[in-house]
Design a protein around this motif. Structure first.
Motif, mmCIF file in Angstrom:
data_model
loop_
_atom_site.group_PDB
_atom_site.id
_atom_site.type_symbol
_atom_site.label_atom_id
_atom_site.label_comp_id
_atom_site.label_asym_id
_atom_site.label_seq_id
_atom_site.Cartn_x
_atom_site.Cartn_y
_atom_site.Cartn_z
ATOM 1 N N PRO A 25 25.219 26.271 43.762
ATOM 2 C CA PRO A 25 25.747 25.072 43.657
ATOM 3 C C PRO A 25 25.674 23.980 44.471
ATOM 4 C CG PRO A 25 27.353 26.606 44.562
ATOM 5 C CD PRO A 25 26.060 27.281 43.460
ATOM 6 N N GLU A 26 25.312 25.243 46.162
ATOM 7 C CA GLU A 26 24.919 24.391 47.159
ATOM 8 C C GLU A 26 23.828 24.169 47.474
ATOM 9 O OE1 GLU A 26 26.482 27.467 49.959
ATOM 10 O OE2 GLU A 26 28.606 26.460 49.603
ATOM 11 N N GLU A 27 22.818 23.897 46.483
ATOM 12 C CA GLU A 27 21.183 24.062 46.787
ATOM 13 C C GLU A 27 20.819 24.604 47.745
ATOM 14 O OE1 GLU A 27 20.967 19.923 46.570
ATOM 15 O OE2 GLU A 27 21.465 19.444 44.593
ATOM 16 N N ARG A 28 20.761 26.360 47.874
ATOM 17 C CA ARG A 28 20.391 26.545 49.108
ATOM 18 C C ARG A 28 18.990 27.329 48.260
ATOM 19 N NH1 ARG A 28 23.656 30.103 52.196
ATOM 20 N NH2 ARG A 28 26.036 28.971 52.150
ATOM 21 N N THR A 29 17.869 26.782 49.526
ATOM 22 C CA THR A 29 16.040 27.033 49.122
ATOM 23 C C THR A 29 16.674 28.590 49.572
ATOM 24 O OG1 THR A 29 15.810 26.913 51.711
ATOM 25 C CG2 THR A 29 16.115 24.952 50.179
ATOM 26 N N ILE A 30 14.672 29.790 49.465
ATOM 27 C CA ILE A 30 14.913 31.616 49.304
ATOM 28 C C ILE A 30 14.620 31.235 50.944
ATOM 29 C CG2 ILE A 30 13.573 33.281 49.403
ATOM 30 C CD1 ILE A 30 12.695 31.509 46.694
ATOM 31 N N LEU A 31 15.883 32.049 51.403
ATOM 32 C CA LEU A 31 15.887 31.997 52.426
ATOM 33 C C LEU A 31 13.701 33.594 52.876
ATOM 34 C CD1 LEU A 31 19.283 33.362 53.885
ATOM 35 C CD2 LEU A 31 18.201 30.828 54.260
ATOM 36 N N PRO A 32 13.980 33.125 53.950
ATOM 37 C CA PRO A 32 12.653 33.930 54.131
ATOM 38 C C PRO A 32 12.799 35.539 54.863
ATOM 39 C CG PRO A 32 12.700 32.321 56.283
ATOM 40 C CD PRO A 32 14.031 32.211 55.115
ATOM 41 N N THR A 33 12.229 36.470 54.826
ATOM 42 C CA THR A 33 12.445 37.761 54.918
ATOM 43 C C THR A 33 13.007 38.539 56.578
ATOM 44 O OG1 THR A 33 10.739 38.699 53.422
ATOM 45 C CG2 THR A 33 11.308 40.445 54.772
ATOM 46 N N ILE A 34 12.166 37.356 57.231
ATOM 47 C CA ILE A 34 12.475 37.328 58.961
ATOM 48 C C ILE A 34 14.370 37.209 59.264
ATOM 49 C CG2 ILE A 34 12.068 34.984 59.211
ATOM 50 C CD1 ILE A 34 10.835 36.087 62.190
ATOM 51 N N ALA A 35 15.064 36.724 57.982
ATOM 52 C CA ALA A 35 16.147 36.306 58.275
ATOM 53 C C ALA A 35 16.951 37.162 57.782
ATOM 54 C CB ALA A 35 16.944 35.084 56.838
ATOM 55 N N PHE A 36 16.744 38.546 57.175
ATOM 56 C CA PHE A 36 17.372 39.448 56.959
ATOM 57 C C PHE A 36 16.700 40.480 57.702
ATOM 58 C CE2 PHE A 36 16.636 37.426 52.993
ATOM 59 C CZ PHE A 36 17.755 37.361 52.211
ATOM 60 N N ARG A 37 15.504 40.538 58.560
ATOM 61 C CA ARG A 37 15.070 41.520 60.019
ATOM 62 C C ARG A 37 15.684 41.245 60.858
ATOM 63 N NH1 ARG A 37 8.464 41.332 58.846
ATOM 64 N NH2 ARG A 37 8.492 42.421 56.970
ATOM 65 N N THR A 38 15.808 39.514 60.804
ATOM 66 C CA THR A 38 16.871 39.240 62.197
ATOM 67 C C THR A 38 18.316 39.889 62.455
ATOM 68 O OG1 THR A 38 15.501 37.319 62.508
ATOM 69 C CG2 THR A 38 17.574 37.197 64.194
ATOM 70 N N PHE A 39 18.810 39.399 60.829
ATOM 71 C CA PHE A 39 20.196 39.755 61.126
ATOM 72 C C PHE A 39 20.165 41.541 61.201
ATOM 73 C CE2 PHE A 39 24.014 41.595 59.099
ATOM 74 C CZ PHE A 39 24.785 41.334 58.895
ATOM 75 N N SER A 40 19.215 42.168 60.354
ATOM 76 C CA SER A 40 19.057 44.005 60.873
ATOM 77 C C SER A 40 19.257 44.182 62.085
ATOM 78 C CB SER A 40 18.369 44.351 60.397
ATOM 79 O OG SER A 40 18.439 45.838 60.027
ATOM 80 N N SER A 41 18.586 43.290 62.889
ATOM 81 C CA SER A 41 18.347 44.137 64.481
ATOM 82 C C SER A 41 19.513 43.461 65.700
ATOM 83 C CB SER A 41 17.325 43.010 64.379
ATOM 84 O OG SER A 41 17.573 41.461 64.924
ATOM 85 N N ARG A 42 20.275 41.899 65.539
ATOM 86 C CA ARG A 42 21.119 41.651 65.685
ATOM 87 C C ARG A 42 22.416 42.895 65.008
ATOM 88 N NH1 ARG A 42 22.580 36.697 64.535
ATOM 89 N NH2 ARG A 42 24.262 36.631 65.511
ATOM 90 N N TYR A 43 23.348 43.114 64.276
ATOM 91 C CA TYR A 43 23.704 43.574 63.530
ATOM 92 C C TYR A 43 24.788 44.447 64.343
ATOM 93 C CZ TYR A 43 26.935 45.938 60.114
ATOM 94 O OH TYR A 43 28.249 46.341 59.369
ATOM 95 N N LYS A 44 26.315 44.905 64.096
ATOM 96 C CA LYS A 44 26.757 46.245 64.963
ATOM 97 C C LYS A 44 28.093 45.414 64.341
ATOM 98 C CE LYS A 44 24.252 46.652 68.297
ATOM 99 N NZ LYS A 44 23.797 48.174 68.781
ATOM 100 N N GLN A 45 28.521 46.896 63.941
ATOM 101 C CA GLN A 45 29.680 47.058 62.802
ATOM 102 C C GLN A 45 30.965 46.622 63.271
ATOM 103 O OE1 GLN A 45 30.024 50.926 60.790
ATOM 104 N NE2 GLN A 45 32.779 50.529 60.984
ATOM 105 N N PRO A 46 31.832 45.610 62.692
ATOM 106 C CA PRO A 46 33.153 44.785 62.925
ATOM 107 C C PRO A 46 33.887 45.977 63.848
ATOM 108 C CG PRO A 46 32.890 44.475 60.938
ATOM 109 C CD PRO A 46 31.537 44.937 61.727
#
Length: 453
Positions: free
Chosen positions: A401-422
């Motif tokens: 419904p929000e007309e999102r486009t496909i995110l590139p693989t780098i978007a997931f890698r970037t999140f993974s590299s920054r992610y810290k469990q809350p």
């Protein structure tokens, strides 16, 4: 002669959920004709012009062309009663191209030019001729060609043109040697045409105007998710096997189909069915509002289900949503908007990835400034299911419904590299953990259960 490319627009369509067919039994016999042998040894300069028509197609009317389609028309003296044969064919034998029908003659991973190819195995052309002339199959090539782009390259127009021309020349050379009616569908981008997605299959059914007997159709490809075995490397992906399952036809590797070798063990990277809830209650984690005014921060990868959770659980509770992508602005502006909601007496949900404590700390500070508690909802979905959700959402209008486009693989890698469990120590009143389970209608479920990545 080679006809110029004709842009053709195609609208997206979806297929019904498939049913896996029983295995087929095949015998391979030599069916090479004298005409085919003569054609093989005839110099190119003395051969008649090739008969292949090229088209470029787009997923819909608003996007550029990304699918390259070539249809080869064989010489009538090499295929008897051509028109009569074609009218009766309701079975499809489809093949991947590289490392299935052909391989590089140089031994390199990628062909150096249009002449750098040879048959994957000497039996390939004879097997294809038998499929067409004796077994009654339409022959089709279905291939991902990420190295070929139909987008104009303004920086290197000559290089761009030469890649497309080289690919067409290689296909023409292969089809000329085979000299049978055959078509190729080549997906050049990561859209609905790319295997394991079913866009190319939909196109070929439209082109041939058939509803084939799926139990008698087959797809042969090298991307079968096979394990390393006996000195043979593991497959680079499982996209070919997943494609065949998506459209509901039998799958075999080239070794199984052409050489009758036994199947090797394989593993899929993702089985969507593993993420179906055991019950309707398991599909949702109830969220209870504890205070009249508070801030809820969502934390998780793109595609983990954060926005769906907001719309189904938080929006009905009266939470105003702040999402950086929707607002199309920077974080400072989002913080200002959230503050304005709080001043108006509206509870706020921060629907972003919020990957690390530093980013989350900005929202903890905002809550403290307004003297309201802040709670965290933590989404734990694994990267594979997040990437699956990302593609399903982008390629299916009813689920986007929000007309999102496909995110590139780098978007997931970037999140993974920054992610810290809350952690509660960051200042959260509580943390609600959400394990992903699919939650949708039966129609959405049928779409979601396909292989998309």
């Amino acid at each position: 002669m080679v006809h110029p490319a004709k842009p053709v627009k195609r609208k997206q369509s979806t297929l019904d959920a498939p049913v896996s067919p029983p295995p087929l039994r095949r015998k391979v016999q030599s069916t090479t004709t004298p005409n085919a042998v003569a054609s093989f040894f005839t110099p190119t300069s003395q051969k008649p012009p090739e008969k292949i028509i090229w088209q470029e197609r787009a997923p819909n009317d608003d996007t550029p062309s990304t699918l390259l389609v070539g249809k080869y028309e064989a010489a009538h003296d090499s295929v008897p009663a051509l028109n009569q044969l074609e009218d009766k064919k309701q079975k499809v034998a489809a093949f991947d191209f590289d490392s299935t029908l052909i391989e590089t003659a140089s031994g390199k991973k990628f062909a150096s030019d249009s002449q750098d190819w040879k048959w994957w195995h000497p039996s390939v052309p004879a097997t294809l001729r038998k499929l067409y002339l004796e077994d009654g199959y339409k022959l089709v090539v279905i291939s991902n060609q990420g190295g070929v782009s139909l987008k104009p390259d303004t920086k290197a127009p000559k290089a761009h043109t030469s890649k497309v021309a080289s690919f067409k020349a290689k296909v023409s050379a292969v089809f000329n040697q085979l000299d049978l009616p055959i078509s190729i569908y080549a997906a050049t981008e990561k859209d609905l045409y790319r295997k394991p997605r079913t866009g190319m299959w939909t196109e070929l059914l439209d082109d041939y105007d058939i509803q084939p007997d799926l139990e008698q159709c087959i797809f042969v490809g090298d991307a079968g998710g096979r394990h390393a075995d006996g000195g043979k490397p593991k497959d680079f992906s499982c996209s070919d096997r997943n494609f065949a399952q998506n459209v509901g036809i039998k799958f075999q590797t080239p070794e199984e189909f052409f050489l009758q070798e036994p199947p090797r063990p394989f593993t899929r990277t993702l089985e969507p069915s593993d993420y179906l809830p055991d019950s309707a209650a398991e599909a949702t984690t109830p969220f209870t509002k504890k205070q009249d005014l508070d801030v809820v921060i969502l934390c998780g990868s793109p595609g983990a289900g954060k926005s769906t959770f907001y719309w189904k659980q938080l929006e009905p509770l009266g939470y105003a949503r702040v999402n950086q992508d929707i607002l199309k602005t920077k974080r400072d502006r989002c913080i200002k908007v959230a503050g304005e909601y709080l001043k108006e007496g509206k509870s706020v949900v921060i629907d972003n990835t919020n990957a690390d404590a530093e980013v989350r700390g900005k929202w903890v500070e905002l809550a403290a400034k307004h003297s309201v508690p802040i709670r965290c909802v933590w989404f734990t979905a694994a990267p594979q299911i997040c990437e699956h959700n990302n593609v399903v959402r982008a390629l299916n209008n009813a689920m986007n419904p929000e007309e999102r486009t496909i995110l590139p693989t780098i978007a997931f890698r970037t999140f993974s590299s920054r992610y810290k469990q809350p952690k509660l120590s960051e200042g959260f009143q509580d943390i609600t953990e959400i394990d992903f389970k699919f939650d949708g209608t039966e129609a959405e479920r049928a779409i979601w259960l396909r292989h998309w990545t």
